[in-house]
Design a protein around this motif. Sequence first.
Motif, PDB file in Angstrom:
ATOM      1  N   LYS A 125       5.023 127.226  40.195  1.00 36.86           N
ATOM      2  CA  LYS A 125       6.174 127.915  40.791  1.00 36.86           C
ATOM      3  C   LYS A 125       7.504 127.392  40.247  1.00 36.86           C
ATOM      4  O   LYS A 125       8.424 128.160  39.986  1.00 36.86           O
ATOM      5  N   THR A 126       7.607 126.063  40.076  1.00 28.16           N
ATOM      6  CA  THR A 126       8.857 125.491  39.558  1.00 28.16           C
ATOM      7  C   THR A 126       9.081 125.921  38.106  1.00 28.16           C
ATOM      8  O   THR A 126      10.187 126.304  37.720  1.00 28.16           O
ATOM      9  N   ARG A 127       8.025 125.881  37.297  1.00 24.06           N
ATOM     10  CA  ARG A 127       8.132 126.393  35.917  1.00 24.06           C
ATOM     11  C   ARG A 127       8.547 127.869  35.931  1.00 24.06           C
ATOM     12  O   ARG A 127       9.334 128.317  35.085  1.00 24.06           O
ATOM     13  N   ALA A 128       7.994 128.610  36.884  1.00 28.50           N
ATOM     14  CA  ALA A 128       8.298 130.044  36.968  1.00 28.50           C
ATOM     15  C   ALA A 128       9.780 130.284  37.229  1.00 28.50           C
ATOM     16  O   ALA A 128      10.382 131.198  36.655  1.00 28.50           O
ATOM     17  N   ILE A 129      10.377 129.463  38.103  1.00 22.60           N
ATOM     18  CA  ILE A 129      11.815 129.602  38.385  1.00 22.60           C
ATOM     19  C   ILE A 129      12.610 129.456  37.096  1.00 22.60           C
ATOM     20  O   ILE A 129      13.502 130.265  36.794  1.00 22.60           O
ATOM     21  N   GLU A 130      12.293 128.426  36.318  1.00 23.17           N
ATOM     22  CA  GLU A 130      13.031 128.199  35.081  1.00 23.17           C
ATOM     23  C   GLU A 130      12.825 129.338  34.086  1.00 23.17           C
ATOM     24  O   GLU A 130      13.760 129.731  33.387  1.00 23.17           O
ATOM     25  N   TYR A 131      11.593 129.864  34.031  1.00 25.18           N
ATOM     26  CA  TYR A 131      11.331 130.978  33.118  1.00 25.18           C
ATOM     27  C   TYR A 131      12.139 132.208  33.539  1.00 25.18           C
ATOM     28  O   TYR A 131      12.778 132.873  32.713  1.00 25.18           O
ATOM     29  N   VAL A 132      12.115 132.515  34.843  1.00 26.89           N
ATOM     30  CA  VAL A 132      12.854 133.684  35.341  1.00 26.89           C
ATOM     31  C   VAL A 132      14.349 133.516  35.085  1.00 26.89           C
ATOM     32  O   VAL A 132      15.040 134.461  34.683  1.00 26.89           O
ATOM     33  N   ARG A 133      14.857 132.305  35.282  1.00 24.70           N
ATOM     34  CA  ARG A 133      16.287 132.064  35.013  1.00 24.70           C
ATOM     35  C   ARG A 133      16.614 132.274  33.531  1.00 24.70           C
ATOM     36  O   ARG A 133      17.668 132.847  33.200  1.00 24.70           O
ATOM     37  N   LEU A 134      15.721 131.815  32.643  1.00 25.51           N
ATOM     38  CA  LEU A 134      15.937 132.039  31.208  1.00 25.51           C
ATOM     39  C   LEU A 134      15.950 133.526  30.883  1.00 25.51           C
ATOM     40  O   LEU A 134      16.787 134.011  30.119  1.00 25.51           O
ATOM     41  N   TRP A 135      14.996 134.256  31.457  1.00 26.99           N
ATOM     42  CA  TRP A 135      14.914 135.703  31.248  1.00 26.99           C
ATOM     43  C   TRP A 135      16.172 136.403  31.752  1.00 26.99           C
ATOM     44  O   TRP A 135      16.708 137.302  31.102  1.00 26.99           O
ATOM     45  N   MET A 136      16.625 135.997  32.951  1.00 21.17           N
ATOM     46  CA  MET A 136      17.825 136.615  33.516  1.00 21.17           C
ATOM     47  C   MET A 136      19.038 136.323  32.643  1.00 21.17           C
ATOM     48  O   MET A 136      19.871 137.199  32.399  1.00 21.17           O
ATOM     49  N   ALA A 137      19.136 135.070  32.152  1.00 23.87           N
ATOM     50  CA  ALA A 137      20.280 134.714  31.304  1.00 23.87           C
ATOM     51  C   ALA A 137      20.292 135.536  30.017  1.00 23.87           C
ATOM     52  O   ALA A 137      21.349 135.909  29.499  1.00 23.87           O
ATOM     53  N   ARG A 138      19.090 135.819  29.521  1.00 21.06           N
ATOM     54  CA  ARG A 138      18.989 136.595  28.282  1.00 21.06           C
ATOM     55  C   ARG A 138      19.300 138.080  28.520  1.00 21.06           C
ATOM     56  O   ARG A 138      20.005 138.707  27.735  1.00 21.06           O
ATOM     57  N   ASN A 139      18.752 138.628  29.603  1.00 20.24           N
ATOM     58  CA  ASN A 139      18.884 140.067  29.848  1.00 20.24           C
ATOM     59  C   ASN A 139      20.109 140.440  30.675  1.00 20.24           C
ATOM     60  O   ASN A 139      20.551 141.589  30.648  1.00 20.24           O
ATOM     61  N   HIS A 140      20.647 139.468  31.433  1.00 20.10           N
ATOM     62  CA  HIS A 140      21.836 139.709  32.266  1.00 20.10           C
ATOM     63  C   HIS A 140      22.785 138.517  32.113  1.00 20.10           C
ATOM     64  O   HIS A 140      22.976 137.744  33.054  1.00 20.10           O
TER      65      HIS A 140
END
Length: 326
Positions: free
Chosen positions: A56-71
């Motif tokens: 779950k913690t890794r997932a948060i960081e992945y989602v944040r990276l994705w959001m930073a890239r796409n938004h």
Amino acid sequence: MSPEIPRPIDPSLHPLVAGNYRIATPAIEAFYELVVRCLRYRIMGALIYGPPRIGKTRAIEYVRLWMARNHPRMTSYHAQCEHKPRHAEGPFFANLLEAVGDPDPNAGSNPSKRMRLSLRIREAAARAGSGTVLLFCDEAQRYNENEYEWLRDVHDALDRQQIRLFTFLVGQQELLAQKTALQIAGKTQIVARLMVEELAFYGIRNAEDVATCLNGYDQTTYPEGSDWSFTRFYLPRSFDAGYRLVSDADTLWNAFENAHHKANLPGRLVIPMESFARAVEIVLKDGELKDAPGFCPESALWSFAVLQCGYVQSRHATGRVLVAAA
């Protein structure tokens, strides 16, 4: 590592060495889709819950990276909720101030901490050029009712300043019980603001999930934009001859399944991301010593990696059954 094939960077600097990389799993993709859906429909809060140590913690960081890239204009924060014997307002706001990058999170009175938190978020939103901010609260089952009320106050204070704060409470299954208890107690204002959507987070549940993750190693490149995927970096001759980790998805799933049954572990097999990533890293690091055109890791190497990755040991230590979502 073979000196005849020069790598684009010093091998000691590769993300796989430090473990600071993120590979998408089906559960992480579902998490990202939930965040996007909440933004689209202005749902201000959601629960993401699941057993410990499944990523779950890794997932948060992945989602944040994705959001930073796409938004890129959206601001996001990752707050690590702390275990506290006393649920006091000062430590709660100091923890959030630390998450938003305040240089002295423990300074000042409680009212000044509240004001400073809003100020820091407002300043970051202004720099980014967007009034939308995402806050991921990790291990959120550690919050109590007062802390949820204070979090709601933060939402209200920012809302008055035209800043929309979307909160994602990430934690263990107890989060669902907390939501139910708040509903029974009539605390609908907390639920309606922070706990509208729900997502059951899960580990790797079948060979198809394994293939999705292995494909990430075959496709993810470092340095970014180069043609050096993680797989090619460690197995360049084999990779250039056509080998891909994804072709061993069934072999790796079977190796985990065999270890699961041999250890007499209860429940269906659900692989935590931490164990999975370690097994793949072992195969890549040990496989590079044998890299050659036509080489592919033998099933014995995958079985060895599964035994060494800590899956069985951690399951015995926790005694938990990792529940697989449907």
